[in-house]
Design an enzyme around this catalytic site. Structure first.
Site, short mmCIF file in Angstrom:
data_model
loop_
_atom_site.label_atom_id
_atom_site.label_comp_id
_atom_site.label_asym_id
_atom_site.label_seq_id
_atom_site.Cartn_x
_atom_site.Cartn_y
_atom_site.Cartn_z
CG HIS A 273 -2.10 0.88 1.14
ND1 HIS A 273 -2.28 1.95 1.99
CD2 HIS A 273 -3.16 0.88 0.30
CE1 HIS A 273 -3.41 2.57 1.67
NE2 HIS A 273 -3.97 1.95 0.66
CG HIS A 502 -7.01 8.30 -1.42
ND1 HIS A 502 -5.68 8.01 -1.57
CD2 HIS A 502 -7.66 7.10 -1.46
CE1 HIS A 502 -5.52 6.71 -1.70
NE2 HIS A 502 -6.69 6.13 -1.63
CE LYS A 504 -5.21 6.32 2.83
NZ LYS A 504 -5.30 6.44 1.35
#
Length: 646
Positions: A273, A502, A504
């Protein structure tokens, strides 16, 4: 001083017939601020201060668009669209569309004074030049009233002073870019909202000899069209997390010199990720850590963040030891297990491209610390190398100002794992680490979770389609213990209320000051951050993640400035990478864009996209979950679910 009424805004339908189901809005002499809370309409496209309507003795008025979305003014057969911060004069009988095609209000003046101006005359430049001194004085008085009104609102809500559209003033010199991060450009926003924001072409530039692109989702077709420069890079390694079907497509469509690699995933449900780039230049390396998948919607429609810094090649005759940043980077790269390959870099020679190759650069001036996660069952010395235990360890080494004692935390992300209260306490303990100068622990912090509501998604730039990238099921979102954590996505200062996050981020703050700030690929999940097992002697992590931690540090003003692509720059050494101990050099201060203090060289503004402190959900707010049915149509007239191709 009492204000007297001069008219109404009368709600009307599209046939300009009064809509008796909605209340009239009173209009007073002077400035009137009208927004979402003033009209009986639930629509997040309406800003809290959507328009300013300033009325005059003759019954006419000036309309200024205060919000981010356009407004339409209709006068007879004329229809004029106004963008954010544009102004028009209106007169009795004119119709205002608060959103083009929606929310119609007719301006009805009760004044019978001076001759009224026509719409065309009032908006003529010549008319503006003929304003009387009395009218100009009135304008100044109106501005003063507006300022007092704003101060009163701030006092009533007990918030820090607001800095509306704060990103408009976000200017960072090139030698200071690595001290902060930047937001990605978003299509459809006013120009001010994209101040100092970046696109992929702003990042991948110059004479790149070798590129490592690390990501989860990779659309090679879009990537090549968005950044044609990639086709000219001799060596490109793509480290990805795509499944077999997408991987087959990538293999068929990639340039022949690209190498594709998916790192090992030893634990079920894990993903690769991490989102980063390593660009090697004749002069050095550019390290980029960001939050966007390599797909169109992530680089155009969403709130995203990106940090980058350039580092020079080491002097091979100087046996300088590495620093924390270098050690963390090489440790992380060593877990990816890509197939080693040879690259012939012009004027530099042949190199084996493996993790050790990246030791050839001097990272001593790194402005951040890396916080990474890698899958596995980590014990012994590896227990504190990854995930939230790495963050805990770094924070425990830091000294913070006393004002951050027992200060709160914010968790902001785009996917919510299956959580429990025990793990939330474990994570909060790590994120509460740190001491003051007198060795007092900062104390356990209370976190809030910033998470979009259903209305936020429905009214976003993408409508319900934005929910595809907020992929949390109902069973995770509606756990009862989470209710006390929910806080709203409010991003008016960066113009991104409708650009769904989106990005973080995790931070500890006091007012508009930040003790630390983490920009990362990690969502709020055990898979990303890790969960302690076996009486806290083992940390299980499922996924690869990568983030950068901003800390207050002691850096000389001239320590930055090296560039791989510019003509200037240097490679000065500050001795210890990321030192946070005592020093005669002033300590930097991390602040949000809404901070109201003086902008000295020690102050580092971070474009935190949301507002601090976050506002908790009201009883009417419903957290978004992507597997529920929503029948109320979005801004494109669609319901949810519907099939959307990303």
């Amino acid at each position: 001083m009492p204000r007297y009424q001069v008219g109404y805004l009368v709600p009307v339908n599209k046939n300009i017939e009064e809509d008796a189901s909605l209340p009239k809005l009173l209009v007073f002499y002077g400035p009137n601020f009208i927004g979402r809370n003033d009209v009986s309409i639930s629509d997040k496209r309406l800003s809290r201060k959507h328009i300013a309507l300033t009325t005059f003795p003759d019954g006419s008025a000036d309309l200024l668009v205060e919000g981010t979305n356009p407004v339409v003014v209709r006068s007879g057969e004329l229809r004029k669209k106004l963008s954010s911060h544009e102004k028009a004069a209106i007169t009795n009988g004119d119709v205002i569309e608060l959103i083009p095609g929606d929310h119609f209000f007719k301006y009805v003046s009760s004044s019978s004074g001076e001759t009224k101006r026509s719409f065309t005359e009032a908006n003529n430049d010549g008319e503006r030049e003929k304003l009387t001194s009395k009218r100009m004085r009135q304008g100044l008085e109106d501005e003063a009233i507006s300022a007092n009104k704003l101060k009163a609102e701030e006092k009533d809500t007990h918030k820090e002073p607001k800095s509306v559209e704060a990103i408009r003033d976000f200017r960072v010199s090139n030698d200071k870019l690595s001290d902060t991060f930047r937001l990605l450009k978003v299509q459809g926003l006013p120009a001010w909202a994209n101040t100092n924001s970046v696109s992929i072409e702003d990042v991948i530039q110059g004479d790149v000899l070798l590129a490592v692109l690390s990501n989860y989702m990779v659309d090679t077709d879009w990537l090549m069209s968005a950044c044609p420069r990639l086709a000219k890079i001799p060596y490109v390694l793509v480290i990805h997390g795509e499944g077999d079907s997408r991987l087959d497509h990538m293999k068929r469509n990639k340039p022949s010199n690209w190498i594709l690699h998916k790192p090992p995933l030893p634990i079920s449900f894990g993903t690769h990720h991490s989102k980063a780039m390593l660009l090697v230049y004749p002069r050095g390396i550019r390290v980029i850590v960001h939050t966007a998948n390599l797909i169109y919607v992530d680089w155009n429609n969403k709130t995203q963040g990106l940090w980058m810094q350039d580092f020079p090649w080491k002097d091979q005759n100087n046996s300088k030891k590495g620093c924390g940043f270098e050690n963390d980077l090489i440790d992380y790269l060593s877990t990816l297990k890509w197939p080693e390959f040879t690259a012939n870099l012009p004027a530099l020679g042949n190199f084996n491209i493996n993790p050790a190759f990246f030791k050839k650069f001097d990272y001593c001036n790194a402005r951040v610390r890396l916080i990474a996660s890698v899958p596995g069952y980590h014990t012994g010395s590896n227990l504190t190398k990854w995930g939230h235990m790495k963050l805990r360890t770094v924070l425990q080494e830091c000294v913070f100002d006393k004002e951050f004692l027992r200060s709160p935390l914010v968790y902001q992300f785009s996917s919510l794992g299956s959580l429990d209260e025990k793990w939330m306490a474990e994570l909060a303990y790590s994120m509460s680490s740190g001491y003051t100068e007198d060795k007092t622990p900062l104390g356990l912090a209370e976190p809030l979770i910033i998470w979009p509501t259903v209305e936020d998604v429905r009214c976003s730039l993408e409508g319900y389609a934005a929910g595809n990238a907020i992929p949390s099921p109902l069973k995770n979102v509606e756990k009862s213990f989470l209710k006390k954590y929910w806080a709203k996505w409010e991003a008016s200062r960066t113009g991104r209320c409708r650009a769904m996050p989106h990005i973080k981020t995790f931070t500890r703050y006091k007012g508009q000051k930040l003790a630390w700030f983490l920009l990362t690929s990690a969502n709020l999940s055990k898979a990303a951050w890790g969960a302690l097992q076996k009486n806290n002697s083992q940390l299980m992590i499922c996924s690869y993640e990568l983030g950068v931690l901003f800390l207050s540090s002691h850096f000389k003003e001239e320590d930055g400035g090296f560039s791989c692509t510019g003509n200037g720059g240097s490679s000065m050494d500050i001795g210890k990478c990321g030192s946070v101990g005592n020093s005669e050099v002033p300590k930097t201060k991390l602040v949000t864009l809404a901070w109201q203090g003086s902008k000295t060289s020690e102050v580092i503004p971070l474009p935190v996209p949301y507002e601090l402190p976050p506002q908790p959900y009201t009883s009417e707010d419903v957290p978004w979950s992507w597997d529920r049915r929503y029948n109320k149509k979005d801004v494109y007239g669609q319901v949810w679910p519907r099939q959307v191709q990303l």
